[in-house]
Design an enzyme around this catalytic site. Structure first.
Site, PDB file in Angstrom:
ATOM      1  N   LYS A  13      60.148  30.824  33.375  1.00  0.00           N
ATOM      2  CA  LYS A  13      61.612  30.913  33.487  1.00  0.00           C
ATOM      3  C   LYS A  13      62.183  31.815  32.401  1.00  0.00           C
ATOM      4  O   LYS A  13      63.006  32.692  32.676  1.00  0.00           O
ATOM      5  CB  LYS A  13      62.191  29.489  33.401  1.00  0.00           C
ATOM      6  CG  LYS A  13      63.693  29.419  33.516  1.00  0.00           C
ATOM      7  CD  LYS A  13      64.134  28.045  33.948  1.00  0.00           C
ATOM      8  CE  LYS A  13      64.284  27.062  32.815  1.00  0.00           C
ATOM      9  NZ  LYS A  13      65.447  27.311  31.943  1.00  0.00           N
ATOM     10  N   SER A  14      61.740  31.632  31.166  1.00  0.00           N
ATOM     11  CA  SER A  14      62.279  32.456  30.064  1.00  0.00           C
ATOM     12  C   SER A  14      61.989  33.932  30.303  1.00  0.00           C
ATOM     13  O   SER A  14      62.844  34.795  30.100  1.00  0.00           O
ATOM     14  CB  SER A  14      61.628  32.051  28.734  1.00  0.00           C
ATOM     15  OG  SER A  14      62.057  30.786  28.349  1.00  0.00           O
ATOM     16  N   ARG A  18      64.577  37.375  31.250  1.00  0.00           N
ATOM     17  CA  ARG A  18      64.501  38.598  30.437  1.00  0.00           C
ATOM     18  C   ARG A  18      64.108  39.800  31.283  1.00  0.00           C
ATOM     19  O   ARG A  18      64.637  40.896  31.122  1.00  0.00           O
ATOM     20  CB  ARG A  18      63.509  38.379  29.280  1.00  0.00           C
ATOM     21  CG  ARG A  18      64.102  37.448  28.204  1.00  0.00           C
ATOM     22  CD  ARG A  18      63.007  36.854  27.341  1.00  0.00           C
ATOM     23  NE  ARG A  18      63.500  36.085  26.208  1.00  0.00           N
ATOM     24  CZ  ARG A  18      63.944  34.828  26.247  1.00  0.00           C
ATOM     25  NH1 ARG A  18      63.987  34.177  27.403  1.00  0.00           N
ATOM     26  NH2 ARG A  18      64.363  34.216  25.160  1.00  0.00           N
ATOM     27  N   ARG A 113      77.636  22.532  25.781  1.00  0.00           N
ATOM     28  CA  ARG A 113      76.646  23.051  24.825  1.00  0.00           C
ATOM     29  C   ARG A 113      77.268  24.129  23.930  1.00  0.00           C
ATOM     30  O   ARG A 113      78.089  24.920  24.389  1.00  0.00           O
ATOM     31  CB  ARG A 113      75.421  23.579  25.595  1.00  0.00           C
ATOM     32  CG  ARG A 113      74.762  22.472  26.394  1.00  0.00           C
ATOM     33  CD  ARG A 113      73.621  22.972  27.236  1.00  0.00           C
ATOM     34  NE  ARG A 113      72.531  23.476  26.437  1.00  0.00           N
ATOM     35  CZ  ARG A 113      71.472  24.121  26.929  1.00  0.00           C
ATOM     36  NH1 ARG A 113      71.389  24.320  28.232  1.00  0.00           N
ATOM     37  NH2 ARG A 113      70.529  24.548  26.136  1.00  0.00           N
ATOM     38  N   SER A 157      66.075  29.435  17.056  1.00  0.00           N
ATOM     39  CA  SER A 157      66.502  29.463  18.454  1.00  0.00           C
ATOM     40  C   SER A 157      66.196  30.828  19.059  1.00  0.00           C
ATOM     41  O   SER A 157      66.723  31.851  18.612  1.00  0.00           O
ATOM     42  CB  SER A 157      67.997  29.178  18.568  1.00  0.00           C
ATOM     43  OG  SER A 157      68.458  29.586  19.842  1.00  0.00           O
ATOM     44  N   ASP A 306      60.595  22.339  24.603  1.00  0.00           N
ATOM     45  CA  ASP A 306      60.865  21.877  25.970  1.00  0.00           C
ATOM     46  C   ASP A 306      59.849  20.839  26.444  1.00  0.00           C
ATOM     47  O   ASP A 306      60.042  20.219  27.491  1.00  0.00           O
ATOM     48  CB  ASP A 306      60.882  23.072  26.940  1.00  0.00           C
ATOM     49  CG  ASP A 306      62.083  23.979  26.689  1.00  0.00           C
ATOM     50  OD1 ASP A 306      63.055  23.532  26.060  1.00  0.00           O
ATOM     51  OD2 ASP A 306      62.049  25.153  27.121  1.00  0.00           O
ATOM     52  N   LYS A 333      70.393  20.285  24.410  1.00  0.00           N
ATOM     53  CA  LYS A 333      69.758  20.905  25.591  1.00  0.00           C
ATOM     54  C   LYS A 333      70.558  20.525  26.847  1.00  0.00           C
ATOM     55  O   LYS A 333      71.691  20.076  26.730  1.00  0.00           O
ATOM     56  CB  LYS A 333      68.296  20.455  25.698  1.00  0.00           C
ATOM     57  CG  LYS A 333      67.442  20.962  24.546  1.00  0.00           C
ATOM     58  CD  LYS A 333      67.306  22.456  24.573  1.00  0.00           C
ATOM     59  CE  LYS A 333      66.572  22.993  23.368  1.00  0.00           C
ATOM     60  NZ  LYS A 333      66.649  24.450  23.272  1.00  0.00           N
ATOM     61  N   ARG A 337      68.449  15.266  24.925  1.00  0.00           N
ATOM     62  CA  ARG A 337      67.119  14.827  25.381  1.00  0.00           C
ATOM     63  C   ARG A 337      66.517  13.727  24.517  1.00  0.00           C
ATOM     64  O   ARG A 337      65.593  13.044  24.972  1.00  0.00           O
ATOM     65  CB  ARG A 337      66.166  16.029  25.483  1.00  0.00           C
ATOM     66  CG  ARG A 337      66.461  16.874  26.711  1.00  0.00           C
ATOM     67  CD  ARG A 337      65.435  17.946  26.985  1.00  0.00           C
ATOM     68  NE  ARG A 337      65.782  18.663  28.203  1.00  0.00           N
ATOM     69  CZ  ARG A 337      65.510  19.940  28.432  1.00  0.00           C
ATOM     70  NH1 ARG A 337      64.866  20.655  27.520  1.00  0.00           N
ATOM     71  NH2 ARG A 337      65.866  20.499  29.567  1.00  0.00           N
TER      72      ARG A 337
HETATM   73  C1  S3P Z   1      64.742  29.455  25.808  1.00  0.00           C
HETATM   74  C2  S3P Z   1      64.706  29.035  24.522  1.00  0.00           C
HETATM   75  C3  S3P Z   1      64.756  27.619  24.111  1.00  0.00           C
HETATM   76  C4  S3P Z   1      64.416  26.695  25.285  1.00  0.00           C
HETATM   77  C5  S3P Z   1      65.100  27.085  26.554  1.00  0.00           C
HETATM   78  C6  S3P Z   1      64.779  28.514  26.942  1.00  0.00           C
HETATM   79  C7  S3P Z   1      64.725  30.912  26.082  1.00  0.00           C
HETATM   80  O1  S3P Z   1      66.056  27.320  23.638  1.00  0.00           O
HETATM   81  O2  S3P Z   1      64.739  25.360  24.958  1.00  0.00           O
HETATM   82  O3  S3P Z   1      64.683  26.220  27.598  1.00  0.00           O
HETATM   83  O4  S3P Z   1      64.500  31.325  27.228  1.00  0.00           O
HETATM   84  O5  S3P Z   1      64.938  31.677  25.117  1.00  0.00           O
HETATM   85  P1  S3P Z   1      66.466  27.634  22.096  1.00  0.00           P
HETATM   86  O6  S3P Z   1      65.873  28.907  21.753  1.00  0.00           O
HETATM   87  O7  S3P Z   1      67.960  27.684  22.055  1.00  0.00           O
HETATM   88  O8  S3P Z   1      65.917  26.462  21.334  1.00  0.00           O
END
Ligand code: S3P
Length: 419
Positions: A13-14, A18, A113, A157, A306, A333, A337
């Site tokens: 997903k991340s 991107r 958030r 983060s 996560d 989150k 959580r």
């Molecule tokens: C993510 C970074 C994380 C993660 C989120 C996806 C990302 O958050 O918890 O599910 O895609 O960069 P943080 O970087 O804010 O902790």
């Protein structure tokens, strides 16, 4: 029933978010295979389309027509970021230097958030931003010329780091972000492989102004390690399980869960490692294992942030005490959580104790099963579905559909492996 067979998981997903965003800055047509099919990534796709980017869903791949250095147009509607923190935060950075006015909105969870963590550094770079209660969505961003920033992040983060680096692509000078601990580095790896000048020096990442478009790419998104983690946990917990998971993204800034479960006594083999655009990919062979408790220290948190709900579940079935500290980021989150995990596992009979920055668990205990309060949070729903593989009663979810955020088809795939 044992978890047996083979599975391939949706794209990470991340990385999918991107890949869509960065290819918009490309010098031609990019093809992205195995894009994550969940609602969050579709949200990013729609947000980009709303800003004038041409994205087509073709059989087997998504095609993104790169628009060069300044591809974004004035959107006609507010950017609806749905449930997706990554969409909201990274898009703020991506758009901050474009001469457009954008309103970011989101669903009730995203609207609770914090967004100031992203727009404060962007304001220091020159962006014009206002927000509800100076912190939350809706956020109004008016992009304009930016200057570079040296920024010290107060917490690890990847979303905030990425937003600043993306703004830095169009800022005058070299932008750098220093993190207190390592966080996922997909932004750095993919931007670099597409031709951006990215320097990584320990926990500091610097980026230079983009002087020409990024290279268009043909990219296969690796399987999502965080999605794999649910199946890993299931196979570890249910006696006689033997599971092979194919093409799992093994970026070391994402796989601390693996180190944790190995320390707990997990039997997992990592085989067939290859690399693509800076991202390692492997197959995993997971077998049922007897587990023992573990202590996770604050510096080990960001790279398994996560997966912590799953650690809580594994800990309820492990011998001895498990302690998770320094995980206060879990409170901001998709749901709080820490509270969501303690509420659900506690209701099922786990000996779990809430702390301000994490939890502790004494195992093993028998889990009762029954009602699951998902808090509309995909990772809570999926963790409890895995918990139900070892509970006395089946799970009943208040909102099972929330898994569609990252893994549509999750329940049927889990069922297919356990029958
Ligand atoms: C993510 C970074 C994380 C993660 C989120 C996806 C990302 O958050 O918890 O599910 O895609 O960069 P943080 O970087 O804010 O902790």
């Amino acid at each position: 029933m044992a978890i047996q067979g083979e599975i391939t998981l949706p794209g990470d997903k991340s990385i999918s978010h991107r890949a869509l965003m960065f290819t918009a800055l490309g010098d031609g047509l990019s093809r992205i295979e195995n894009l994550n099919p969940g609602a969050d990534v579709s949200t990013t796709k729609e947000a980009l389309r709303n800003c004038g980017i041409k994205i087509e869903d073709k059989p087997g791949a998504v095609h993104v027509q790169g628009g060069g250095l300044r591809p974004f147009k004035q959107p006609e509607h507010p950017l609806n970021c749905g449930n997706s923190g990554t969409t909201a935060r990274l898009m703020m950075g991506l758009l901050a230097a474009h001469p457009i006015h954008v309103q970011f909105v989101g669903d009730p969870s995203l609207s609770k958030r914090p967004m100031d963590r992203v727009f404060r550094p962007l304001q220091q770079m020159g962006a014009n931003v206002s927000a509800r209660d100076r912190r939350y969505l809706p956020v109004m961003l008016s992009g304009r010329d930016l200057w570079a920033l040296d920024y010290k992040l107060p917490y690890a983060s990847a979303q905030v780091k990425s937003a600043i680096l993306l703004a830095g692509l169009h800022a005058k000078g070299v932008t750098s972000v220093k993190s207190p601990a390592f966080s996922r580095d997909h932004t750095e790896q993919l931007l670099r492989s597409m031709g951006a000048k990215v320097k990584i020096d320990g926990k500091t990442v610097s980026i230079s102004t983009l002087t020409k478009p990024l290279h268009a790419i043909d990219f296969v998104v690796p399987g999502d390690f965080s999605a794999a983690a649910f199946f890993i946990a299931g196979a570890l917990l249910v006696p006689d399980s033997e599971l092979i998971i194919r093409n799992v993204g093994m970026n070391p800034t994402r796989t601390a869960f693996l180190s944790t479960v190995l320390e707990m006594g997990a039997k997992i083999d990592v085989v067939n490692q290859v690399e693509h655009h800076g991202e390692a990919v492997s197959d995993l062979r997971v077998s049922y294992s007897k587990l023992k408790g573990v202590t996770i220290h604050p510096e080990e948190i960001p790279n398994q942030i996560d997966e912590l709900p799953l650690i809580a579940l594994l800990a309820t079935q492990a011998e001895g005490e498990t302690i998770v500290r320094g995980a206060e980021e879990l409170r901001v989150k998709e749901s709080d959580r820490i509270n969501s995990v303690v509420t659900n596992m506690g209701a099922w009979g786990a000996k779990i104790f809430e702390r301000p920055d994490g939890f502790s668990i004494e195992g093993p205990t028998i889990l009762k099963g029954g009602l699951v309060k998902t808090f509309d949070d995909h990772r809570i729903a999926m963790s409890m579905a895995v918990a139900s593989l070892v509970s006395k009663l089946p799970a009943v979810f208040d909102n099972p559909d929330c898994v569609d955020i990252s893994h549509p088809g999750f329940f049927s795939e889990l069922r297919a492996l356990s029958s």
